[in-house]
Design an enzyme around this catalytic site. Structure first.
Site, PDB file in Angstrom:
ATOM      1  N   HIS A 177      44.293  11.896  -8.029  1.00 34.21           N
ATOM      2  CA  HIS A 177      44.041  13.292  -8.406  1.00 34.21           C
ATOM      3  C   HIS A 177      42.553  13.588  -8.197  1.00 34.21           C
ATOM      4  O   HIS A 177      41.704  12.729  -8.451  1.00 34.21           O
ATOM      5  CB  HIS A 177      44.435  13.514  -9.878  1.00 34.21           C
ATOM      6  CG  HIS A 177      44.433  14.958 -10.249  1.00 34.21           C
ATOM      7  ND1 HIS A 177      43.272  15.659 -10.478  1.00 34.21           N
ATOM      8  CD2 HIS A 177      45.447  15.846 -10.374  1.00 34.21           C
ATOM      9  CE1 HIS A 177      43.590  16.924 -10.746  1.00 34.21           C
ATOM     10  NE2 HIS A 177      44.904  17.053 -10.689  1.00 34.21           N
ATOM     11  N   GLU A 225      47.160  19.148  -3.115  1.00 35.84           N
ATOM     12  CA  GLU A 225      46.396  19.885  -4.120  1.00 35.84           C
ATOM     13  C   GLU A 225      45.023  20.232  -3.546  1.00 35.84           C
ATOM     14  O   GLU A 225      44.063  19.443  -3.687  1.00 35.84           O
ATOM     15  CB  GLU A 225      46.216  19.026  -5.379  1.00 35.84           C
ATOM     16  CG  GLU A 225      47.485  18.774  -6.129  1.00 35.84           C
ATOM     17  CD  GLU A 225      47.250  18.776  -7.634  1.00 35.84           C
ATOM     18  OE1 GLU A 225      48.031  19.429  -8.336  1.00 35.84           O
ATOM     19  OE2 GLU A 225      46.287  18.164  -8.093  1.00 35.84           O
ATOM     20  N   GLY A 253      49.201  22.118 -13.634  1.00 36.61           N
ATOM     21  CA  GLY A 253      48.236  21.693 -14.643  1.00 36.61           C
ATOM     22  C   GLY A 253      48.195  22.635 -15.827  1.00 36.61           C
ATOM     23  O   GLY A 253      49.039  22.570 -16.727  1.00 36.61           O
TER      24      GLY A 253
HETATM   25  P1  PGA Z   1      46.081  23.624 -12.280  1.00 34.55           P
HETATM   26  O1  PGA Z   1      45.946  22.066 -11.969  1.00 34.55           O
HETATM   27  O2  PGA Z   1      47.542  23.964 -12.215  1.00 34.55           O
HETATM   28  O3  PGA Z   1      45.502  23.792 -13.634  1.00 34.55           O
HETATM   29  O4  PGA Z   1      45.283  24.338 -11.219  1.00 34.55           O
HETATM   30  C1  PGA Z   1      46.797  21.402 -11.089  1.00 34.55           C
HETATM   31  C2  PGA Z   1      46.393  19.959 -11.054  1.00 34.55           C
HETATM   32  O5  PGA Z   1      45.197  19.680 -11.125  1.00 34.55           O
HETATM   33  O6  PGA Z   1      47.259  19.047 -10.976  1.00 34.55           O
END
Ligand code: PGA
Length: 250
Positions: free
Chosen positions: A97, A171, A233
């Site tokens: 991540h 991501e 997230g």
């Molecule tokens: P977010 O994060 O949905 O808060 O943008 C996604 C993630 O970092 O897995």
């Protein structure tokens, strides 16, 4: 209909086990009542402290981790090993991540070679990996080459027969978390995930999208043919937002 996967990445949330249980209950109710033809599987990537508690209270819960140690045990304060996770009945972890990779904000984060070691350790315990990849900036860098490098360094030495134990999550770093510029557009998501699927070593590889997914865009993104699921997230660790997001998928 192919089953899609949603991973709720709680990050450093929520603040109590009670709230964690409320979130799990919302997902459980959705999976039981609101999920026509079981078209969606929901997994929760939870903080270590809750992972242990949840597995003790409900050993059948399918809880996953947000990261795992690259070491296999020993003097590594604050770390959790693959063996410990596996013996607690946890069979999957997010790896790579952007919030756990090396960056100016995280000088002790994982380099590409650490991501590779973690993947090898997890696979050798017969566990599953959710590998995050994503470019830092779409306008400035050559994002295709960046993604290609991330995939090839992460998968170096991975046996062909283990590739089906890895789910990918696209991501884009600029679209993630509190500092996100914005969610990626549907066109950007399709372009990127179509490209990623051409560079994966297996044609069966599944790719989730993550970054600023919320109740307003989740359904549209999930309905994209090339998207195999979502990594969510912020909207997944707040009881009211999570409830509204799952309701939006009906
Ligand atoms: P977010 O994060 O949905 O808060 O943008 C996604 C993630 O970092 O897995």
């Amino acid at each position: 209909m192919k089953q899609k996967l949603i991973i709720a990445n709680w990050k450093e949330n929520p603040s109590s086990l009670e709230e964690a249980n409320s979130l799990l209950k919302i997902s459980g109710d959705f999976s039981r009542d609101g999920n026509s033809n079981s078209a969606l599987q929901i997994l929760h990537a939870v903080p270590y402290i809750f992972a242990g508690a949840i597995k003790i209270l409900k050993p059948d819960s399918q809880i996953i981790l947000q990261n795992i140690s690259k070491h296999t045990g020993g003097s590594h304060t604050g770390e959790i090993s693959v063996a410990q996770a596996s013996k607690m009945g946890i069979n999957m972890s997010i790896i790579g991540h952007s919030e756990t990779r090396l960056s100016p904000d995280n000088p002790h984060g994982d380099e590409d070679k650490d991501v590779n070691i973690k993947i090898q350790n997890i696979l050798s315990a017969n566990m599953l990996v959710c590998l995050c990849i994503g470019e830092y900036d779409r306008e400035v860098i050559d994002w295709k080459n960046f993604l290609k490098d991330q995939v090839s360094t992460a998968l170096a030495g991975v046996q062909k027969e283990n590739l089906d134990k890895i789910i990918f999550a696209y991501e884009p770093v600029w679209a993630i978390g509190e500092h996100a510029k914005r969610a990626a557009t549907r066109e950007e998501i399709v372009e990127s995930i179509e490209y990623i699927k051409t560079i994966l070593p297996s044609s069966e590889g599944k790719v989730l999208y993550g970054g600023s997914v919320d109740e307003n865009n989740a359904k549209d993104i999930l309905n994209l043919e090339v998207v195999d699921g979502l990594l969510i997230g912020r909207a997944s660790s707040d009881v009211s937002k999570w409830g509204r997001l799952l309701n939006s998928l009906h």
